[in-house]
Enzyme design. Structure first.
Site, PDB file in Angstrom:
ATOM      1  N   GLY A 169       2.611  50.298  97.593  1.00 43.93           N
ATOM      2  CA  GLY A 169       3.661  49.306  97.811  1.00 43.93           C
ATOM      3  C   GLY A 169       4.276  48.903  96.480  1.00 43.93           C
ATOM      4  O   GLY A 169       4.253  49.647  95.507  1.00 43.93           O
ATOM      5  N   GLY A 170       4.788  47.669  96.463  1.00 44.06           N
ATOM      6  CA  GLY A 170       5.435  47.169  95.245  1.00 44.06           C
ATOM      7  C   GLY A 170       4.500  47.167  94.054  1.00 44.06           C
ATOM      8  O   GLY A 170       4.958  47.156  92.898  1.00 44.06           O
ATOM      9  N   GLY A 404      25.061  72.459  72.865  1.00 38.56           N
ATOM     10  CA  GLY A 404      24.798  71.013  72.846  1.00 38.56           C
ATOM     11  C   GLY A 404      23.343  70.724  72.570  1.00 38.56           C
ATOM     12  O   GLY A 404      22.998  69.697  71.964  1.00 38.56           O
ATOM     13  N   ALA A 405      22.488  71.647  73.003  1.00 36.07           N
ATOM     14  CA  ALA A 405      21.053  71.417  72.806  1.00 36.07           C
ATOM     15  C   ALA A 405      20.701  71.410  71.316  1.00 36.07           C
ATOM     16  O   ALA A 405      19.758  70.742  70.903  1.00 36.07           O
ATOM     17  CB  ALA A 405      20.249  72.477  73.550  1.00 36.07           C
TER      18      ALA A 405
END
Ligand code: HXC
Length: 514
Positions: A169-170, A404-405
């Site tokens: 859960g949370g 770009g790498a």
């Protein structure tokens, strides 16, 4: 007077038993340890100072007024690991399934607030059925108080979560905000909704282990940074991680003794890069040869294996290593690798751990799957992380640094301090074949023998661009070094960088593309 002392001793002994001997037996049968046994394994012997041992919950509904266990399902306090202080909490599953009440939450918040004032790391040992159902919204409030503290402490002190049972859960969001998550195979699991809810909502049949076990989170989701076979190995691994970290954002990692005067060139490094530039090799060979004593603590070993991240010492100095792995997907950057690398770089930068970046990257992974899932946004995370990092940053380009790498992987342009290249480095906008097919498209197709023309142009291109010298002429690499000298050059670089001071412009906070 003695009676009063005896009473105190008895009360403390009772508190140490948590939910009682029967419940401890059940815990042991599941292959799990108790909250106190775990602490004993984690911290330096005799160093644990417990707090709030007598705290009780204040709930009265559903018969809780008749069920009290001193400490209320969590053991909290301060201790030492590798002789350095830490704050910790350890949830006790034998008391109401380790569920979190208002009082239980207050104990955790108390040690976290103190940890921030003291500048010491926080380690949470989690084993809990979640919010204490009988307390309702009060326990939800308790979780929110912890989430807030996790967020405020982020970047102030290292926060480590060790999942040693359920975390559902949370409740998962506290570990999720912390810096590192450890899990244990077969006994720990994390999910937002369990298998029953999954079945109702999506009609999928899935086991606890497949949905949120250690392997699932280590391999598929990347939620778990480290997984181990059992609790003992896990807790010892936490100690190992702590040995690389400083206490807080104003501290620096402790150097260990290292005799760097007598380092000899290591010929094995000269033999690693294959003749054929398209042949893979294992970047971990290089890592193991440059770090001290082969001691590389890999983070996220089985997730996005095309990038390697982890901690080591070089010349006794703690460093974070980020390296492309040519052995997996040719070392390409994809969404998962970018996110994995970015989070690691940001952790190192937040806690003054210098970065070593080993580059052999053919670019970003093409394809609709990557584009539609946001490689632009996720790749930008890694770029942003390297750009904003002000810690000492050293790069070694071993082979490919394309497109770009090249920029992203701690290039000179994004404030790399020492950027080295091996003679095998190829720094270019793209790989030779792709480049030649674009820029010589007409010449090749108009040629009488296109295949020969392609080969000719390819050789011309490789001769001109597939090397590190053009970048070195511009000062984009500071030196081209022999592989065998890498370790000594790295030690020298990190030593020189010890006094580095760099700053980013004043702002409230940046807006990393999340
Ligand atoms: C109160 C709890 C509890 C809880 C377990 N117990 N979870 N008591 N609140 N959340 C108690 C049980 O009643 C039992 O008490 C003891 O702990 C051990 O539990 P068992 O069920 O016997 O153990 P096991 O079979 O190992 O199963 C463990 C479990 C299961 C899978 C965790 O207990 C379970 O499903 N619990 C509920 C989990 C849950 O839904 N929690 C809420 C999640 S939502 P006795 O006295 O019989 O020994 C949540 C929200 C957080 O947490 C929100 C943050 C914003």
């Amino acid at each position: 007077m003695h009676n009063k002392q005896d009473e105190l001793i008895k009360r403390k002994e009772k508190a140490k038993l948590g939910g009682g001997i029967d419940k401890i037996e059940v815990q042991h049968k599941k292959g799990k340890l108790t909250a106190h046994e775990r602490i004993e394994l984690l911290v330096d012997e005799g160093s644990f100072e417990e707090m709030d041992i007598f705290v009780k919950h204040r709930a009265t509904d559903f018969g809780l007024n008749k069920q009290h266990y001193p400490g209320d399902g969590v053991v909290t306090g301060f201790a030492k690991i590798n002789e350095k202080p830490i704050a910790l909490y350890s949830q006790d599953f034998t008391v109401f399934g380790g569920s979190l009440s208002e009082a239980h939450a207050e104990k955790i918040v108390k040690i976290m607030e103190m940890a921030m004032k003291l500048g010491v790391p926080v380690i949470g040992l989690n084993d809990s059925g979640g919010a204490r159902i009988q307390e309702g919204v009060v326990s939800l409030g308790g979780y929110a108080d912890i989430f807030l503290l996790n967020t405020l402490a982020s970047g102030v002190v290292p926060q480590i979560s060790v999942i040693l049972g359920p975390c559902a859960g949370g409740a998962v969001y506290s570990p999720a905000i912390t810096d590192f998550i450890f899990m244990v195979k077969n006994t720990s699991y994390m999910f937002v909704t369990g298998p029953n809810v999954v079945k109702t909502v999506t009609h999928e049949e899935v086991s606890f282990e497949d949905l949120g076990g250690a392997e699932t989170h280590a391999v598929k989701s990347g939620i778990a940074h480290f997984i181990n076979e059992n609790e003992i190995e896990t807790l010892l691994n936490v100690r190992r991680l702590m040995s690389f970290l400083p206490q807080n954002f104003m501290d620096k990692p402790v150097d260990t003794e290292f005799d760097s005067e007598n380092i000899l060139p290591d010929e094995r490094l000269n033999e690693i890069i294959p003749e054929n530039p398209n042949k893979p090799y294992d970047m971990k060979q290089i890592i193991n040869l440059v770090v001290d004593n082969n001691n590389f603590l890999e983070v996220h070993t089985n997730y996005a294996e095309n990038i390697i991240v982890g901690f080591a010492r070089i010349g006794g100095m703690s460093v974070g290593i980020v390296a492309n792995q040519p052995e997996v997907l040719a070392g390409v950057l994809d969404i998962n690798a970018s996110v994995k690398g970015a989070r690691f770089v940001r952790f190192c930068d937040a806690f003054n751990i210098p970065l070593l970046v080993l580059v052999d990257v053919p670019g970003f992974l093409p394809g609709t799957e990557q584009e539609w899932n946001g490689i632009i946004r996720h790749g930008a995370k890694l770029l942003y992380a390297f750009c904003e990092a002000t810690v000492p940053k050293v790069t070694v380009i071993t082979r490919k640094a394309y497109g770009g790498a090249y920029d992203v992987m701690n290039s000179k342009h994004v404030r790399g301090d020492f950027n080295f290249a091996w003679p095998t480095a190829e720094i270019a906008v793209m790989g030779p074949k792709g480049a030649v097919e674009i820029i010589f498209k007409k010449e090749i197709s108009n040629s009488e023998n296109p295949e020969v023309e392609l080969e000719n142009k390819l050789s011309e291109f490789i001769e001109k661009f597939a090397n590190p010298y053009i970048a070195a002429e511009r000062g984009y690499v500071d030196d081209i070094i022999l592989p065998k000298d890498t370790k000594i050059r790295l030690i020298n670089a990190f030593k020189i960088l010890k006094t580095k001071v760099d700053k980013n412009p004043k702002k409230k906070h940046g807006n990393i593309p999340l």
